[in-house]
Scaffold this motif. Structure first.
Motif, short mmCIF file in Angstrom:
data_model
loop_
_atom_site.label_atom_id
_atom_site.label_comp_id
_atom_site.label_asym_id
_atom_site.label_seq_id
_atom_site.Cartn_x
_atom_site.Cartn_y
_atom_site.Cartn_z
N VAL A 212 -36.50 4.75 5.13
CA VAL A 212 -36.24 4.48 3.71
C VAL A 212 -35.03 3.57 3.51
CG1 VAL A 212 -37.31 6.65 3.01
CG2 VAL A 212 -34.82 6.55 3.33
N PHE B 34 -38.20 0.66 -7.71
CA PHE B 34 -38.61 2.05 -7.87
C PHE B 34 -37.61 3.01 -7.20
CE2 PHE B 34 -40.82 5.91 -6.76
CZ PHE B 34 -41.44 6.22 -7.96
N LEU C 106 -34.93 5.06 -9.03
CA LEU C 106 -35.31 6.35 -9.62
C LEU C 106 -34.99 7.50 -8.66
CD1 LEU C 106 -37.17 6.99 -12.26
CD2 LEU C 106 -38.93 7.40 -10.58
N LYS C 107 -35.39 7.30 -7.43
CA LYS C 107 -35.16 8.33 -6.40
C LYS C 107 -33.66 8.47 -6.12
CE LYS C 107 -38.57 9.25 -6.62
NZ LYS C 107 -39.05 10.59 -6.82
N GLU D 263 -32.07 10.47 -8.82
CA GLU D 263 -32.43 11.89 -8.71
C GLU D 263 -31.55 12.55 -7.65
OE1 GLU D 263 -37.15 11.62 -10.04
OE2 GLU D 263 -36.64 11.89 -7.93
N TYR E 44 -41.89 -3.35 -16.43
CA TYR E 44 -42.13 -4.49 -15.53
C TYR E 44 -42.81 -5.61 -16.31
CZ TYR E 44 -43.89 -6.53 -11.09
OH TYR E 44 -44.17 -7.33 -10.01
N LEU F 145 -45.41 -11.08 -9.21
CA LEU F 145 -45.47 -11.99 -8.07
C LEU F 145 -45.82 -13.43 -8.46
CD1 LEU F 145 -44.66 -10.23 -5.73
CD2 LEU F 145 -46.85 -10.64 -4.68
N ASN G 269 -38.48 -2.93 -0.47
CA ASN G 269 -39.88 -3.25 -0.76
C ASN G 269 -40.03 -4.04 -2.04
OD1 ASN G 269 -40.70 -1.96 1.53
ND2 ASN G 269 -41.22 -0.05 0.51
N SER G 270 -39.11 -3.87 -2.96
CA SER G 270 -39.19 -4.60 -4.21
C SER G 270 -39.22 -6.10 -3.93
CB SER G 270 -37.98 -4.25 -5.08
OG SER G 270 -38.01 -4.97 -6.27
N ALA H 130 -42.38 -6.52 -0.21
CA ALA H 130 -43.84 -6.34 -0.29
C ALA H 130 -44.44 -7.54 -1.02
CB ALA H 130 -44.17 -5.05 -1.00
N ILE I 30 -46.00 3.62 -9.05
CA ILE I 30 -45.61 4.67 -8.11
C ILE I 30 -44.55 4.17 -7.16
CG2 ILE I 30 -47.86 4.22 -6.99
CD1 ILE I 30 -47.37 6.85 -5.50
N CYS I 31 -44.65 2.91 -6.76
CA CYS I 31 -43.64 2.37 -5.85
C CYS I 31 -43.71 0.85 -5.91
CB CYS I 31 -43.86 2.85 -4.42
SG CYS I 31 -45.31 2.12 -3.65
N ASP I 32 -42.75 0.21 -5.26
CA ASP I 32 -42.69 -1.25 -5.32
C ASP I 32 -43.84 -1.91 -4.54
OD1 ASP I 32 -40.39 -1.16 -6.89
OD2 ASP I 32 -39.13 -0.88 -5.13
N CYS I 33 -44.36 -1.22 -3.53
CA CYS I 33 -45.49 -1.79 -2.76
C CYS I 33 -46.73 -1.90 -3.63
CB CYS I 33 -45.82 -0.94 -1.55
SG CYS I 33 -44.67 -1.15 -0.23
N ARG J 95 -46.78 -1.81 -6.86
CA ARG J 95 -46.46 -2.73 -7.96
C ARG J 95 -46.70 -4.18 -7.52
NH1 ARG J 95 -40.34 -4.01 -9.27
NH2 ARG J 95 -40.80 -5.34 -7.50
N ASN J 96 -46.17 -4.54 -6.36
CA ASN J 96 -46.32 -5.93 -5.92
C ASN J 96 -47.75 -6.24 -5.48
OD1 ASN J 96 -43.66 -6.07 -6.48
ND2 ASN J 96 -42.97 -6.60 -4.43
N SER K 254 -43.63 12.53 -6.99
CA SER K 254 -42.55 11.61 -6.63
C SER K 254 -42.55 10.37 -7.51
CB SER K 254 -42.71 11.18 -5.16
OG SER K 254 -42.47 12.28 -4.33
N ALA K 255 -43.60 10.19 -8.29
CA ALA K 255 -43.66 9.02 -9.17
C ALA K 255 -43.14 9.35 -10.57
CB ALA K 255 -45.10 8.53 -9.27
N TYR K 256 -42.62 10.52 -10.74
CA TYR K 256 -42.29 11.02 -12.08
C TYR K 256 -40.84 11.44 -12.07
CZ TYR K 256 -43.71 13.70 -16.32
OH TYR K 256 -43.88 14.20 -17.59
N ASP L 258 -41.47 5.36 0.60
CA ASP L 258 -40.16 5.64 -0.01
C ASP L 258 -40.19 6.83 -0.97
OD1 ASP L 258 -38.56 3.89 1.32
OD2 ASP L 258 -38.08 2.63 -0.39
N PRO L 259 -41.16 6.90 -1.90
CA PRO L 259 -41.12 8.02 -2.85
C PRO L 259 -41.15 9.39 -2.17
CG PRO L 259 -42.65 6.34 -3.61
CD PRO L 259 -42.24 5.95 -2.23
#
Lengths: 431, 387
Positions: free
Chosen positions: A89, A126, A129-130, A133, A151, A341, A369-370, A373, B105-108, B110-111, B303-305, B337-338
């Motif tokens: 991570v 993303f 957010l984690k 938390e 977004y 993208l 990853n933002s 990816a 849910i995550c950047d992957c 999303r992209n 994990s997405a919330y 990641d999440p």
């Protein structure tokens, strides 16, 4: 291994160092000064609002990158992994958590105070957010406010999205700031700060655009990450920030007039052999070594996407003091990593053409990853649209285990050979 | 009525048909019908169904397709799921799909929505943004707008506009679907040998590739079958599996956990189908508001919330207690990641609650399960012997 010689620094870098030292000293005395501390993120940050409430910001990403540059991140990351975080991570998160576990000592050696407010400006990443938390559990007594930035899914901002953000600012963020700071929201104060922001933004854009000169007087990536510091973090909105960018603008304008090349830690680049556009954040643990590879090759970065994580001012956006909250909403949504993208591809294509770049290089970051990816698809698109040679290297933000100097140097040397060949062919075709 | 074995064979076939022939056949029967693919975890399928659409879950290729082209689109440190999703698009597995939804849910993921846009796959490719503000006047309004965008996308293709009646009907059908699924889980909690975790998985996964009406009929039949004993009880411990909500574990992994002596009494494998806890209001003048309320107030932990105020670690512990689980297995996809960023805090909650736990990582195409089986077996033995 030879000891690196002392880094050559521009005057603006020295000014910035003084600004940061002052800021960290103020932070270390926050409790004595009665100032409240806000932890928040760089992309889509609400610095003008924070300052309007007389609070002090702390950016965990900046702490992490500074730990990387001070060679402390490796140990911090391992400490976070010992408490259960996966190797897979984001290393900014782990570095930040490790730093907290080790006393939260900032770059000046002073302890960074605990937060009074955790302000989650959830923009373009993303993992934020984690991260928050996790911070919420580490600092259970801190107030926490969330600002969800939608977004740019459709490649544009919509009125509904702006309304959503303004409502969050009014109903969630500002009331929490009032509660924590003990101050009432003062729109006039915010407008004044935003007016200063506009001045800094104007200078910043002019500075970035000096790279259109041949040769470029600036490096818009390696030096760019220093240049972007004040506007993207704690100082936007202040008069100090305007002065910094005025000074920097005068400095680079003078260099441009004298046809001087960018200043690097090794000295002024002797020759501009290649002009590049770079996508992705830099590696921080070996920043100087990394930069030196480009210095040695005569490669100047004329535009970069990373310097736009704090806003795309060069595409025309400016804060609007007359509509402060709407303007802040648009600012947040406009940050680079909040663009879809196709928008990112369009922007890079524009940079390559406007800045007359010879090549396009991606530094793909394991942790992020933002950014990462989709980068291989960006690379293909750019190659097809512009025909410039594209290069691809991999490293990490602050995990030294993922910086392989020999591997990166090898790849870059091959890439620059390709650029050299292409230049020769293009010259022959012109003749 | 089909035998349970016939039903299970049928579900497995539909669930893992990477050409989605069943969905395409459904679409071919009426020119107004559309197929909308969605990525994990959750989308309100009701709005698609009410617009004459079939929502089809795209959960990756698992170990059933060799990834060649997809690897050229992703670096080694990015999870496996999107490689397969790109490969399927390039191999024309998804031709016939009208649009795609990529939930936040995550950047992957999303992209990946942008990659589909660049590749012009489907007539629309939409990133579906969940609000992370849970005030009905703020996040609730935003969520309704997100659903309306999807309804507009479908309307632009087939001219069908979901109305109050059609939405209420769809809500009713998906309520039935969730109730039946939960009834199956409730029976499995008591008698996990009657339907193995793999069989349960096949049944649920088939449900995201077929019309809800058909799936409800299958669930009813399965529920009937497992009212009476089937299979032999074993001296296994009971576990909850957590962290597998997006990239799906290979079937071999689920089987290995059970063979190692762990009955899986709850999991988050097909979390999207179980996201809403309880019923959505189904006889209402404002069904979009009903769906919004369900998202705001009845979402399963995920994990997405954004979970500040209602931490997911505590909810996981409550889930394990409710199911009478002896332990928790954290099973996350590599580079997720999440799931992985949540894991330390969730483990801490388990420690505080005295619930034993282990963890491992996988890829959807992991082929070696010996280590996982040994780990799960040791976990089971340690609980049986010393707990």
């Amino acid at each position: 291994m030879a000891t690196p010689k002392d880094a050559i620094k521009e005057k603006s870098m020295i000014i910035q160092k003084e600004m940061l030292t002052k800021q960290f000293q103020e932070l270390s005395k926050a409790k004595e000064l009665g100032k409240k501390v806000v932890y928040t993120f760089v992309p889509g940050n609400l610095i003008e609002l924070i300052l309007a409430f007389d609070m002090l910001p702390v950016y965990p990403e900046i702490n992490a990158l500074q730990s990387g540059m001070r060679k402390k991140s490796g140990g911090f990351i391992k400490d976070a992994e010992k408490m259960g975080h996966s190797e897979d991570v984001c290393t900014y998160v782990k570095c930040d958590i490790g730093m907290m576990l080790n006393g939260n000592i900032g770059p000046t050696g002073d302890k960074i105070p605990e937060p009074d407010l955790l302000l989650l400006s959830y923009t373009g990443c993303f993992t934020f957010l984690k991260w928050f938390e996790n911070l919420n559990r580490l600092y259970p007594n801190a107030e926490i406010a969330m600002l969800h930035t939608p977004y740019q899914e459709a490649g544009k901002m919509t009125k509904e999205q702006v309304d959503y953000m303004v409502k969050q600012l009014k109903e969630e963020v500002i009331p929490k700031m009032e509660k924590v700071s003990g101050n009432k929201y003062d729109p006039e104060k915010l407008k004044k700060l935003l007016r200063n922001s506009v001045q800094s933004e104007d200078y910043w854009v002019k500075i970035l655009q000096t790279a259109k000169n041949k040769p470029s007087p600036i490096d818009a990536y390696f030096a760019g990450v220093y240049y972007m510091g004040p506007i993207n973090t704690s100082f936007r909105g202040t008069e100090e920030c305007v002065q910094y960018y005025k000074e920097l603008y005068d400095e680079v304008t003078e260099r441009a007039q004298q046809k001087l090349l960018p200043v690097t830690p090794e000295g002024i680049i002797p020759e501009e052999k290649f002009r590049l556009v770079v996508e992705g954040p830099p590696n921080w643990t070996n920043f100087r070594e990394f930069w030196k590879i480009f210095y040695d090759m005569g490669a100047v970065i004329v535009a970069s996407t990373y310097t736009k994580v704090g806003g795309l001012f060069d595409m025309g956006y400016r804060q609007n003091p007359e509509q402060p909250l709407e303007s802040i909403a648009e600012y947040c949504m406009g940050c680079y990593t909040n663009m879809n993208l196709p928008q990112r591809v369009d922007l890079i294509e524009k940079y390559i053409k406007e800045y007359k770049a010879d090549g396009f290089l991606i530094n793909s970051i394991k942790s992020c990853n933002s950014f990462s990816a989709g980068q291989l698809m960006i690379m293909r698109e750019i190659e097809q649209r512009t025909g410039v040679p594209v290069g691809f290297i991999e490293s990490d933000l602050v995990d030294p285990r993922y910086f392989s100097y020999a591997n990166i140097k090898n790849r870059l040397e091959s890439y620059f050979q390709m650029l050299e060949q292409r230049k020769i062919i293009l010259q022959q075709e012109t003749v | 009525m089909q035998s349970i074995d016939e039903l299970l064979t049928y579900c497995e076939k539909v669930a893992f048909d990477l050409n989605f022939a069943h969905a395409k056949n459904w679409k071919s029967q009426n020119e107004k019908r559309v197929i909308v693919g969605y990525l994990p975890i959750y989308v309100p399928r009701e709005v698609i169904h009410a617009s004459s659409g079939l929502p089809v879950g795209i959960m990756g290729v698992g170990d059933r397709k060799q990834i060649i082209k997809g690897d050229a689109y992703y670096q080694s440190y990015i999870c496996h799921l999107p490689r397969g999703v790109i490969e399927m698009a390039l191999d024309k597995n998804l031709d016939g799909f009208d649009g795609f939804l990529f939930p936040a849910i995550c950047d992957c993921i999303r992209n990946l929505s942008g990659m589909y846009k660049l590749a012009h796959k489907g007539k629309f490719q939409r990133y579906f943004d969940y609000p992370q503000n849970f005030d009905p006047k703020i996040g609730g309004v935003f969520y309704i707008q997100e659903m309306e965008k999807v309804m507009d996308d479908i309307f632009n293709i087939n001219g069908v506009r979901a109305d109050v009646n059609s939405l209420n009907n769809s809500i009713r059908l998906y309520n039935i679907n969730r109730r039946l699924i939960e009834a199956i889980y409730d029976i499995r909690q008591e008698f996990p040998w009657r339907l193995s975790a793999v069989e349960t998985y096949h049944i649920l996964r088939a449900g995201i590739a077929m019309p809800v009406e058909e799936h409800n009929e299958i669930l009813k039949q399965v529920l009937d079958y497992i009212q009476t004993d089937r299979g032999e009880p074993m001296d296994n411990i009971r576990v909850v599996v957590s962290g597998s909500f997006c990239e799906q574990p290979p079937i071999g992994l689920i089987k290995s956990i059970e063979m190692a002596g762990c009955y899986i009494v709850d999991d988050d494998f097909m979390l999207g189908s179980r996201w809403i806890l309880g019923d959505v209001e189904e006889n209402t003048d404002d069904p979009l508001q009903a769906l919004t309320n369900a998202y705001l107030y009845q979402s399963q932990f995920s994990s997405a919330y954004y979970d500040v105020g209602n931490p997911k670690g505590k909810r996981l512990v409550a889930q394990a207690n409710k199911r009478g689980a002896d332990g928790i297995i954290f099973s996350a996809a590599s580079f997720c990641d999440p799931a992985l960023l949540d894991r330390p805090e969730m483990q801490k909650e388990c420690d505080e609650a005295g619930i034993p736990h282990i963890n491992f990582q996988y890829h959807e195409n992991t082929g070696q399960f010996k280590v996982i089986k040994e780990q799960a077996g040791t976990f089971s033995d340690s609980i049986k012997l010393w707990a």
